[in-house]
Design an enzyme around this catalytic site. Structure first.
Site, PDB file in Angstrom:
ATOM      1  N   GLU A   1      -4.760  -5.447  -4.275  1.00  0.00           N
ATOM      2  CA  GLU A   1      -5.890  -5.942  -3.476  1.00  0.00           C
ATOM      3  C   GLU A   1      -7.212  -5.464  -4.076  1.00  0.00           C
ATOM      4  O   GLU A   1      -8.219  -6.180  -4.038  1.00  0.00           O
ATOM      5  CB  GLU A   1      -5.722  -5.494  -2.013  1.00  0.00           C
ATOM      6  CG  GLU A   1      -4.619  -6.301  -1.330  1.00  0.00           C
ATOM      7  CD  GLU A   1      -3.832  -5.556  -0.269  1.00  0.00           C
ATOM      8  OE1 GLU A   1      -4.309  -4.529   0.247  1.00  0.00           O
ATOM      9  OE2 GLU A   1      -2.708  -6.010   0.035  1.00  0.00           O
TER      10      GLU A   1
ATOM     11  N   GLU B   1       4.528  -3.235  -7.578  1.00  0.00           N
ATOM     12  CA  GLU B   1       4.375  -4.131  -6.432  1.00  0.00           C
ATOM     13  C   GLU B   1       4.109  -5.553  -6.930  1.00  0.00           C
ATOM     14  O   GLU B   1       2.962  -5.890  -7.269  1.00  0.00           O
ATOM     15  CB  GLU B   1       3.186  -3.689  -5.567  1.00  0.00           C
ATOM     16  CG  GLU B   1       3.321  -2.301  -4.993  1.00  0.00           C
ATOM     17  CD  GLU B   1       2.464  -2.124  -3.740  1.00  0.00           C
ATOM     18  OE1 GLU B   1       3.037  -1.912  -2.674  1.00  0.00           O
ATOM     19  OE2 GLU B   1       1.228  -2.217  -3.839  1.00  0.00           O
TER      20      GLU B   1
ATOM     21  N   GLY C   1       3.256  -8.601   1.661  1.00  0.00           N
ATOM     22  CA  GLY C   1       2.918  -9.235   2.939  1.00  0.00           C
ATOM     23  C   GLY C   1       3.512 -10.617   3.137  1.00  0.00           C
ATOM     24  O   GLY C   1       3.098 -11.340   4.037  1.00  0.00           O
TER      25      GLY C   1
ATOM     26  N   HIS D   1      -4.472  -0.698  -6.577  1.00  0.00           N
ATOM     27  CA  HIS D   1      -3.674  -1.604  -5.748  1.00  0.00           C
ATOM     28  C   HIS D   1      -4.078  -3.044  -6.063  1.00  0.00           C
ATOM     29  O   HIS D   1      -5.251  -3.307  -6.367  1.00  0.00           O
ATOM     30  CB  HIS D   1      -3.903  -1.287  -4.261  1.00  0.00           C
ATOM     31  CG  HIS D   1      -2.948  -2.022  -3.376  1.00  0.00           C
ATOM     32  ND1 HIS D   1      -3.147  -3.334  -3.018  1.00  0.00           N
ATOM     33  CD2 HIS D   1      -1.771  -1.641  -2.811  1.00  0.00           C
ATOM     34  CE1 HIS D   1      -2.116  -3.725  -2.257  1.00  0.00           C
ATOM     35  NE2 HIS D   1      -1.275  -2.718  -2.106  1.00  0.00           N
TER      36      HIS D   1
ATOM     37  N   ASN E   1       1.100   2.735   2.996  1.00  0.00           N
ATOM     38  CA  ASN E   1      -0.272   2.286   2.746  1.00  0.00           C
ATOM     39  C   ASN E   1      -0.740   1.533   3.988  1.00  0.00           C
ATOM     40  O   ASN E   1      -0.327   0.394   4.216  1.00  0.00           O
ATOM     41  CB  ASN E   1      -0.294   1.361   1.514  1.00  0.00           C
ATOM     42  CG  ASN E   1      -1.675   0.794   1.253  1.00  0.00           C
ATOM     43  OD1 ASN E   1      -2.654   1.191   1.897  1.00  0.00           O
ATOM     44  ND2 ASN E   1      -1.770  -0.137   0.314  1.00  0.00           N
TER      45      ASN E   1
ATOM     46  N   LYS F   1      -3.629   0.457   4.549  1.00  0.00           N
ATOM     47  CA  LYS F   1      -4.723  -0.479   4.229  1.00  0.00           C
ATOM     48  C   LYS F   1      -5.861  -0.292   5.247  1.00  0.00           C
ATOM     49  O   LYS F   1      -6.073   0.823   5.694  1.00  0.00           O
ATOM     50  CB  LYS F   1      -4.192  -1.919   4.169  1.00  0.00           C
ATOM     51  CG  LYS F   1      -2.961  -2.014   3.250  1.00  0.00           C
ATOM     52  CD  LYS F   1      -2.522  -3.401   2.924  1.00  0.00           C
ATOM     53  CE  LYS F   1      -1.306  -3.327   2.001  1.00  0.00           C
ATOM     54  NZ  LYS F   1      -0.861  -4.620   1.528  1.00  0.00           N
TER      55      LYS F   1
ATOM     56  N   SER G   1       6.898  -6.089   0.874  1.00  0.00           N
ATOM     57  CA  SER G   1       7.807  -6.499   1.947  1.00  0.00           C
ATOM     58  C   SER G   1       9.025  -5.580   2.107  1.00  0.00           C
ATOM     59  O   SER G   1      10.105  -6.034   2.494  1.00  0.00           O
ATOM     60  CB  SER G   1       8.244  -7.958   1.759  1.00  0.00           C
ATOM     61  OG  SER G   1       7.105  -8.798   1.861  1.00  0.00           O
TER      62      SER G   1
HETATM   63  P1  13P Z   1       3.752  -4.999   2.526  1.00  0.00           P
HETATM   64  O1  13P Z   1       4.802  -3.912   2.699  1.00  0.00           O
HETATM   65  O2  13P Z   1       3.050  -5.342   3.796  1.00  0.00           O
HETATM   66  O3  13P Z   1       4.297  -6.170   1.794  1.00  0.00           O
HETATM   67  O4  13P Z   1       2.600  -4.373   1.593  1.00  0.00           O
HETATM   68  C1  13P Z   1       2.954  -3.722   0.430  1.00  0.00           C
HETATM   69  C2  13P Z   1       1.767  -3.028  -0.110  1.00  0.00           C
HETATM   70  O5  13P Z   1       0.800  -3.663  -0.507  1.00  0.00           O
HETATM   71  C3  13P Z   1       1.798  -1.569  -0.143  1.00  0.00           C
HETATM   72  O6  13P Z   1       0.794  -1.065  -0.962  1.00  0.00           O
END
Ligand code: 13P
Length: 239
Positions: free
Chosen positions: A93, A161, A167, A91, A11, A13, A203
């Protein structure tokens, strides 16, 4: 038939560029994992042209609507025309920053399936929900709200997740991942009659990927930050 391949999904983003896509054209695959890269919409064409054929292309969102006066939105059928095979839906976010509810996520999942895309539906608890011992309750209500009305023979992918792991460099320990994935698997098995892969995200990186991927009921990984570095992502694809 049960598919034992692991799924490694990236992803990106709101990151990436034509330059990065060119770098990713050199990705190699030594194991038989299924690789999906989800770049921003604007890079879908270059993904198709530049990425090696073994990589599938995913989008990061789609509209619940088919077409019409929805300025700025992109429908699942438009993505399908761009050779997209998968789409991330719900997601954390999007849930948090764009107020996406389980009901909206369900509608997006339906729209994706109707356009023959495989939805990757994201679920996961926040830190305060985890601290209040509500993880399983949250997962239960997210699965019920977003997937219970989907026909049981449809193919979807679920990504677990934990929001607090995204992150942050933090990951749940092995037992926590085991427990949540078993819970999700059991719940999905009660509804779906297809095998639903459950990815872990939060992560994940080239150092922890082999260990996480070997945990029971982990069907693969959804990778954010580490998926933007060619060397690291290549290592994850081959873990
Ligand atoms: P990270 O791998 O940066 O923690 O992000 C995970 C994520 O949100 C994948 O959709």
């Amino acid at each position: 038939m049960k598919n034992n391949n692991k799924i490694i999904a990236a992803n990106w983003k709101m990151n990436g560029s034509e330059e990065l896509m060119k770098e990713f054209s050199q990705l190699t695959r030594s194991k038989h994992n299924d690789i999906i890269i989800c770049p921003p919409f604007t890079l879908l064409d270059s993904a198709k042209t530049l990425l090696p054929n073994f990589i599938k292309i995913g989008a990061q969102n789609c509209s619940e609507e088919e077409k019409g006066a929805f300025t700025g939105e992109i429908s699942a059928s438009m993505l399908q025309e761009k050779s997209v095979s998968h789409v991330l839906i719900g997601h954390s976010e999007r849930r948090r920053l764009f107020q996406e509810t389980d009901d909206l996520i369900f509608k997006k999942v339906e729209a994706a399936i109707k356009s023959k895309l495989t939805p990757i539906v994201c679920i996961g608890e926040t830190l305060s929900e985890k601290e209040a011992n509500k993880t399983l309750q949250v997962l239960d209500s997210q699965i019920t709200g977003s997937l219970a009305k989907i026909e049981p023979n449809k193919q979807v992918i679920v990504a677990y997740e934990p929001v607090w792991a995204i992150g942050t460099g933090l990951t749940p320990d092995e037992n926590e991942i085991k427990e949540t994935h078993l819970y999700i698997k059991t719940k999905l098995n009660q509804h779906f009659n297809t095998d639903i892969p459950i990815l872990y995200g939060g992560s994940a990186n080239s150092e922890n990927c082999s260990q996480i991927i070997s945990i029971d009921n982990v069907g693969g990984l959804l990778v954010g930050g580490a998926s933007l570095k060619k060397h690291d992502f290549n290592a994850i694809c081959n873990c």
